[in-house]
Design a protein around this motif. Structure first.
Motif, PDB file in Angstrom:
ATOM      1  N   GLU A  58      -4.034   2.690   0.108  1.00  0.00           N
ATOM      2  CA  GLU A  58      -4.057   1.601   1.083  1.00  0.00           C
ATOM      3  C   GLU A  58      -2.982   1.823   2.133  1.00  0.00           C
ATOM      4  O   GLU A  58      -1.873   2.277   1.827  1.00  0.00           O
ATOM      5  CB  GLU A  58      -3.840   0.244   0.420  1.00  0.00           C
ATOM      6  CG  GLU A  58      -4.964  -0.183  -0.509  1.00  0.00           C
ATOM      7  CD  GLU A  58      -6.208  -0.642   0.240  1.00  0.00           C
ATOM      8  OE1 GLU A  58      -6.274  -0.480   1.481  1.00  0.00           O
ATOM      9  OE2 GLU A  58      -7.134  -1.154  -0.412  1.00  0.00           O
ATOM     10  N   GLN A  59      -3.323   1.477   3.384  1.00  0.00           N
ATOM     11  CA  GLN A  59      -2.358   1.566   4.467  1.00  0.00           C
ATOM     12  C   GLN A  59      -1.808   0.164   4.765  1.00  0.00           C
ATOM     13  O   GLN A  59      -1.536  -0.584   3.846  1.00  0.00           O
ATOM     14  CB  GLN A  59      -3.013   2.202   5.701  1.00  0.00           C
ATOM     15  CG  GLN A  59      -3.446   3.644   5.489  1.00  0.00           C
ATOM     16  CD  GLN A  59      -4.878   3.755   4.987  1.00  0.00           C
ATOM     17  OE1 GLN A  59      -5.770   3.082   5.483  1.00  0.00           O
ATOM     18  NE2 GLN A  59      -5.104   4.619   4.013  1.00  0.00           N
ATOM     19  N   HIS A  60      -1.692  -0.179   6.026  1.00  0.00           N
ATOM     20  CA  HIS A  60      -1.070  -1.444   6.409  1.00  0.00           C
ATOM     21  C   HIS A  60      -2.142  -2.535   6.412  1.00  0.00           C
ATOM     22  O   HIS A  60      -2.797  -2.792   7.420  1.00  0.00           O
ATOM     23  CB  HIS A  60      -0.436  -1.312   7.792  1.00  0.00           C
ATOM     24  CG  HIS A  60       0.571  -2.383   8.107  1.00  0.00           C
ATOM     25  ND1 HIS A  60       1.724  -2.561   7.387  1.00  0.00           N
ATOM     26  CD2 HIS A  60       0.596  -3.332   9.070  1.00  0.00           C
ATOM     27  CE1 HIS A  60       2.418  -3.555   7.892  1.00  0.00           C
ATOM     28  NE2 HIS A  60       1.753  -4.051   8.905  1.00  0.00           N
ATOM     29  N   GLY A  61      -2.327  -3.178   5.284  1.00  0.00           N
ATOM     30  CA  GLY A  61      -3.414  -4.127   5.091  1.00  0.00           C
ATOM     31  C   GLY A  61      -4.434  -3.519   4.156  1.00  0.00           C
ATOM     32  O   GLY A  61      -4.773  -2.343   4.266  1.00  0.00           O
ATOM     33  N   PHE A  62      -4.927  -4.314   3.231  1.00  0.00           N
ATOM     34  CA  PHE A  62      -5.793  -3.775   2.189  1.00  0.00           C
ATOM     35  C   PHE A  62      -7.245  -3.817   2.640  1.00  0.00           C
ATOM     36  O   PHE A  62      -7.729  -4.824   3.152  1.00  0.00           O
ATOM     37  CB  PHE A  62      -5.605  -4.557   0.892  1.00  0.00           C
ATOM     38  CG  PHE A  62      -4.170  -4.600   0.416  1.00  0.00           C
ATOM     39  CD1 PHE A  62      -3.298  -3.566   0.714  1.00  0.00           C
ATOM     40  CD2 PHE A  62      -3.689  -5.674  -0.312  1.00  0.00           C
ATOM     41  CE1 PHE A  62      -1.979  -3.589   0.297  1.00  0.00           C
ATOM     42  CE2 PHE A  62      -2.373  -5.721  -0.738  1.00  0.00           C
ATOM     43  CZ  PHE A  62      -1.519  -4.679  -0.434  1.00  0.00           C
ATOM     44  N   ARG A  63      -7.961  -2.704   2.410  1.00  0.00           N
ATOM     45  CA  ARG A  63      -9.339  -2.555   2.871  1.00  0.00           C
ATOM     46  C   ARG A  63     -10.326  -2.316   1.727  1.00  0.00           C
ATOM     47  O   ARG A  63     -11.519  -2.498   1.913  1.00  0.00           O
ATOM     48  CB  ARG A  63      -9.438  -1.388   3.874  1.00  0.00           C
ATOM     49  CG  ARG A  63      -8.674  -1.628   5.161  1.00  0.00           C
ATOM     50  CD  ARG A  63      -8.590  -0.372   6.010  1.00  0.00           C
ATOM     51  NE  ARG A  63      -7.901  -0.629   7.273  1.00  0.00           N
ATOM     52  CZ  ARG A  63      -8.502  -0.944   8.403  1.00  0.00           C
ATOM     53  NH1 ARG A  63      -9.810  -1.030   8.454  1.00  0.00           N
ATOM     54  NH2 ARG A  63      -7.817  -1.167   9.505  1.00  0.00           N
ATOM     55  N   GLY A  94       0.828  -1.196   0.000  1.00  0.00           N
ATOM     56  CA  GLY A  94       0.000   0.000   0.000  1.00  0.00           C
ATOM     57  C   GLY A  94       0.862   1.244   0.000  1.00  0.00           C
ATOM     58  O   GLY A  94       1.874   1.309   0.708  1.00  0.00           O
ATOM     59  N   ASP A  95       0.456   2.260  -0.765  1.00  0.00           N
ATOM     60  CA  ASP A  95       1.324   3.438  -0.893  1.00  0.00           C
ATOM     61  C   ASP A  95       1.212   4.403   0.278  1.00  0.00           C
ATOM     62  O   ASP A  95       1.989   5.354   0.370  1.00  0.00           O
ATOM     63  CB  ASP A  95       1.061   4.164  -2.219  1.00  0.00           C
ATOM     64  CG  ASP A  95      -0.278   4.895  -2.267  1.00  0.00           C
ATOM     65  OD1 ASP A  95      -1.130   4.653  -1.384  1.00  0.00           O
ATOM     66  OD2 ASP A  95      -0.470   5.709  -3.189  1.00  0.00           O
ATOM     67  N   GLU A  96       0.257   4.167   1.223  1.00  0.00           N
ATOM     68  CA  GLU A  96       0.125   5.027   2.406  1.00  0.00           C
ATOM     69  C   GLU A  96       0.507   4.293   3.691  1.00  0.00           C
ATOM     70  O   GLU A  96       0.158   4.734   4.777  1.00  0.00           O
ATOM     71  CB  GLU A  96      -1.314   5.546   2.511  1.00  0.00           C
ATOM     72  CG  GLU A  96      -1.739   6.443   1.359  1.00  0.00           C
ATOM     73  CD  GLU A  96      -3.164   6.939   1.504  1.00  0.00           C
ATOM     74  OE1 GLU A  96      -3.812   6.608   2.540  1.00  0.00           O
ATOM     75  OE2 GLU A  96      -3.640   7.645   0.599  1.00  0.00           O
ATOM     76  N   ASP A  97       1.233   3.212   3.571  1.00  0.00           N
ATOM     77  CA  ASP A  97       1.594   2.398   4.736  1.00  0.00           C
ATOM     78  C   ASP A  97       2.611   3.142   5.596  1.00  0.00           C
ATOM     79  O   ASP A  97       3.733   3.408   5.164  1.00  0.00           O
ATOM     80  CB  ASP A  97       2.168   1.063   4.268  1.00  0.00           C
ATOM     81  CG  ASP A  97       2.245   0.022   5.376  1.00  0.00           C
ATOM     82  OD1 ASP A  97       2.320   0.399   6.560  1.00  0.00           O
ATOM     83  OD2 ASP A  97       2.227  -1.185   5.061  1.00  0.00           O
ATOM     84  N   ALA A  98       2.203   3.492   6.841  1.00  0.00           N
ATOM     85  CA  ALA A  98       3.109   4.185   7.755  1.00  0.00           C
ATOM     86  C   ALA A  98       3.857   3.215   8.657  1.00  0.00           C
ATOM     87  O   ALA A  98       4.780   3.616   9.369  1.00  0.00           O
ATOM     88  CB  ALA A  98       2.327   5.177   8.610  1.00  0.00           C
ATOM     89  N   ILE A  99       3.454   1.951   8.652  1.00  0.00           N
ATOM     90  CA  ILE A  99       4.074   0.954   9.523  1.00  0.00           C
ATOM     91  C   ILE A  99       5.250   0.293   8.810  1.00  0.00           C
ATOM     92  O   ILE A  99       6.369   0.235   9.334  1.00  0.00           O
ATOM     93  CB  ILE A  99       3.025  -0.076   9.964  1.00  0.00           C
ATOM     94  CG1 ILE A  99       1.952   0.613  10.819  1.00  0.00           C
ATOM     95  CG2 ILE A  99       3.671  -1.224  10.740  1.00  0.00           C
ATOM     96  CD1 ILE A  99       0.775  -0.264  11.152  1.00  0.00           C
ATOM     97  N   VAL A 100       5.003  -0.224   7.619  1.00  0.00           N
ATOM     98  CA  VAL A 100       6.078  -0.714   6.753  1.00  0.00           C
ATOM     99  C   VAL A 100       6.015   0.119   5.474  1.00  0.00           C
ATOM    100  O   VAL A 100       5.224  -0.168   4.574  1.00  0.00           O
ATOM    101  CB  VAL A 100       5.932  -2.217   6.446  1.00  0.00           C
ATOM    102  CG1 VAL A 100       7.059  -2.677   5.524  1.00  0.00           C
ATOM    103  CG2 VAL A 100       5.946  -3.033   7.733  1.00  0.00           C
ATOM    104  N   PRO A 101       6.789   1.197   5.392  1.00  0.00           N
ATOM    105  CA  PRO A 101       6.682   2.119   4.255  1.00  0.00           C
ATOM    106  C   PRO A 101       7.004   1.432   2.925  1.00  0.00           C
ATOM    107  O   PRO A 101       7.704   0.407   2.885  1.00  0.00           O
ATOM    108  CB  PRO A 101       7.725   3.196   4.585  1.00  0.00           C
ATOM    109  CG  PRO A 101       7.941   3.097   6.063  1.00  0.00           C
ATOM    110  CD  PRO A 101       7.762   1.649   6.393  1.00  0.00           C
ATOM    111  N   PRO A 102       6.503   1.986   1.816  1.00  0.00           N
ATOM    112  CA  PRO A 102       6.719   1.375   0.503  1.00  0.00           C
ATOM    113  C   PRO A 102       8.185   1.152   0.149  1.00  0.00           C
ATOM    114  O   PRO A 102       8.499   0.250  -0.629  1.00  0.00           O
ATOM    115  CB  PRO A 102       6.058   2.370  -0.458  1.00  0.00           C
ATOM    116  CG  PRO A 102       5.004   3.040   0.352  1.00  0.00           C
ATOM    117  CD  PRO A 102       5.581   3.141   1.739  1.00  0.00           C
TER     118      PRO A 102
END
Length: 661
Positions: free
Chosen positions: A617-622, A584-592
């Motif tokens: 998407e952030q950390h996990g796809f919704r 996901g391109d908005e993942d703040a936990i594991v960045p791209p």
């Protein structure tokens, strides 16, 4: 039954079925007026969480506006984004992280000030005074855009529950705070706290403060003890979970199970429900609920044993009886009048639903799971398995998993064995859940075997098992996934030449670590937002996990050599296994950048690689479309590598694989 090659079986469990009308149930609570409220994460609505109330007559009503999303960014993993009091809903909106009051037949009221930084003040895990005039909750303050973890402050604050007000800080100082809970007379406040480098499943402290005098009492916790889920009782006692050391009744060893204890100022801490099973869960999210006391003072707990949940009741005389229900995964247990609780529960053949369960074992369905209309032969039921593995020093030990064989709706050709997916949960303190998950059945209904590995470090087996990963991340977990695949291949249940490994987040790291070996047995891998560079993660990640690797790897920078050695990116020259990466391109936990560095290295090394980056998407796809594309792309990836054709009629787009002739 006409034999068909494994992997190519036609199935009604398509990616569309996985997401169509599917919801993630986000807790349940009685509303104090005879109704019950739960959260629904709706993939078809961009993954937003809507709150739904079921009245006593069965009427269901959406409580939030169509553009609202009850989700908090505290700890990045959230949890506890909404709570109730006497029919009034308090909810944090994902868009701005401000807390709102939703009262029946009234306009929403924004209770918290607008922060100077967009989404800079995040709220969660609240509790309301009995008279409904004020509330307490956790606030996570980000002082500026992109502030490093060292500048983020977590506190407990008090707010007016009826109108906007400036938060009053009640608890500050610890690195983290959680579970602020008011006593029945609102005279005392209980909360849980912990400091770096501990995580909430390591060392936490439960404190009670007299709000009039300011006198504080440390109830439980400290080094080597994880406490949580404090719940006040009508008599002024406090129930809470603790994994304090005690000798197991079965083995005599100190396994450290999360069990239930009682504290009262008159007689201190005493055991309440003690068993060789796990009542607690790792607090990745706030506002967990695994125990409740009904109005008749009987205590109900959800307990996990060998990966399977059940409900147990402690009677007034102290005896504990397990209820006979069909459920194997249970979350969000809340008292609901005399002799019953409400909870979210599911089984190997049923997705999670919302239920009212009596202490006599009676079950009332409040929110039924989807009617999937599936032939039982299409559904694979997990088999718990224990297999030999090794610890960090190479000594023998046991590990655990759930194995899902290919469904029985079809058969493979004579002499052919099914491919295997080794699935690794995140955390890495998570656990395999024996509940109907169409994301698993998507594979088994096509002819794959799936083994969901509870590698050392997983929860559900006591503190000793959970701590097997201390200082050994990338060693013990890898050994266990190799051992799980080897045990199934040696037993003749899967094809040793068609082994694949997949995982997300921490499971993605283990996936990459298992492939960064000269002796890897895997012919394919799927990395979902996994960690490639441990040093980069230690320097870049958010506050909640910014010191997590101290326990899993070692303190940084003192143990920098270990970080470098354990990082899959360090050993990219060993990679020969084709890999698909999803991020996901908005993942703040594991960045791209974690995914992109491994993809670029494999490109340069000529290793077959596919990369999909999902916007928004952030950390996990919704989002429904992204969930579908991720599943179908991974299937197409395996089909090309393992040489089977995709079922007719599904119209699955191929995924581009670089460096593959």
């Amino acid at each position: 039954m006409t034999p068909l090659p494994y992997g190519s079986w036609p199935t009604p469990i398509t990616s569309e079925l996985v997401v169509t009308a599917g919801v993630r149930l986000d807790g349940v609570r009685p509303d104090g007026r005879g109704g019950v409220v739960w959260g629904e994460g709706r993939a078809g609505e961009g993954g937003r969480i809507q709150l739904v109330r079921r009245d006593a007559d069965g009427t269901m009503t959406d409580l939030l506006p169509a553009d609202a999303n009850a989700r908090t960014g505290v700890h990045e993993y959230g949890g506890g984004a909404w709570w109730l009091h006497d029919g009034v809903v308090f909810a944090v909106d994902w868009a701005d992280q401000r807390l709102r009051r939703y009262a029946p037949d009234a306009e929403p009221v924004v209770l918290t000030p607008e922060p100077t930084v967009p989404r800079g003040d995040r709220f969660a895990d609240g509790d309301v005074a009995p008279d409904g005039t004020w509330l307490v909750c956790v606030r996570e303050h980000h002082p500026r855009e992109g502030a490093p973890a060292t500048e983020v402050v977590n506190e407990i604050v008090r707010l007016d529950a009826r109108a906007p007000s400036e938060p009053e800080v009640l608890v500050t100082g610890p690195d983290f705070v959680a579970a602020p809970r008011l006593s029945p007379d609102a005279g005392r406040l209980a909360w849980v706290s912990w400091d770096h480098p501990s995580m909430p499943w390591d060392d936490t402290v439960l404190t009670v403060r007299d709000l009039a005098s300011g006198t504080e009492t440390v109830v439980a916790g400290g080094p080597g003890e994880s406490v949580g889920e404090p719940v006040w009782q009508a008599d002024g006692a406090l129930h809470f979970l603790s994994d304090r050391a005690r000798a197991s009744a079965a083995t005599g060893e100190e396994d450290g199970w999360w069990n239930l204890y009682r504290w009262h100022p008159d007689d201190g801490v005493t055991p309440l429900v003690v068993m060789d099973a796990e009542i607690g869960l790792p607090a990745w999210q706030l506002a967990g609920a695994r125990h409740a006391t009904s109005d008749d003072r009987r205590v109900v707990v959800a307990r996990s044993s060998h990966g399977f949940d059940a409900l147990a009741v402690r009677e007034l005389d102290g005896t504990v009886t397990e209820l006979d229900t069909p459920f194997t995964t249970i979350r969000s247990v809340r008292a609901d009048g005399p002799g019953s609780v409400v909870c979210v529960a599911g089984s190997p053949t049923s997705e999670p639903g919302v239920y009212r369960i009596g202490v006599d074992g009676s079950v009332e369905t409040l929110r039924a799971p989807r009617d999937l209309g599936l032939d039982p032969a299409t559904i694979s039921v997990p088999e718990p398995t224990t297999f030999p593995s090794t610890d960090a020093a190479g000594a023998p030990r046991d590990a655990h998993a759930l194995y899902y064989p290919p469904a029985t709706a079809h058969a493979g050709p004579d002499g052919e064995l099914p491919p295997l997916l080794v699935v690794l949960h995140g955390g890495p303190t998570g656990s395999a859940a024996p509940v109907l998950n169409l994301g698993v059945q998507y594979w088994t209904s096509r002819g794959f075997g799936v083994v969901d590995v509870d590698y050392g470090g997983s929860s559900g087996y006591g503190r000793a098992y959970r701590e097997q990963l201390r200082g050994a991340w990338g060693v013990v977990d890898v050994a266990d996934c190799l051992a799980a695949a080897g045990a199934l291949a040696d037993a003749g249940r899967v094809d040793p030449k068609r082994l694949a490994i997949r995982g997300g987040s921490a499971g993605g790291f283990t996936t990459l670590a298992a492939l960064a070996r000269d002796d890897t047995p895997f012919a394919a891998g799927a990395d979902h937002f996994g960690v490639a560079d441990l040093e980069a993660l230690a320097l870049e990640t958010h506050k909640f996990e910014s010191r997590y690797l101290d326990g899993l790897i070692g303190p940084y920078p003192e143990a920098r050599d270990v970080y470098v050695e354990r990082s899959p990116i360090t050993h990219v020259e060993r990679f020969t296994t084709p890999l698909i990466v999803l991020q996901g391109d908005e993942d703040a936990i594991v960045p791209p950048n974690q995914s992109e560095m491994i993809v670029e290295a494999l490109r340069r090394g000529g290793v077959p690689v596919a990369y999909l980056l999902f916007a928004g998407e952030q950390h996990g796809f919704r989002q429904a479309g992204n969930i579908r594309r991720a599943l179908d792309a991974e299937l197409a990836f395996y089909a090309r590598l393992f040489g089977f054709t995709l079922p007719d009629g599904e119209h699955i787009d191929p995924v581009p694989i670089e460096n593959l002739d």
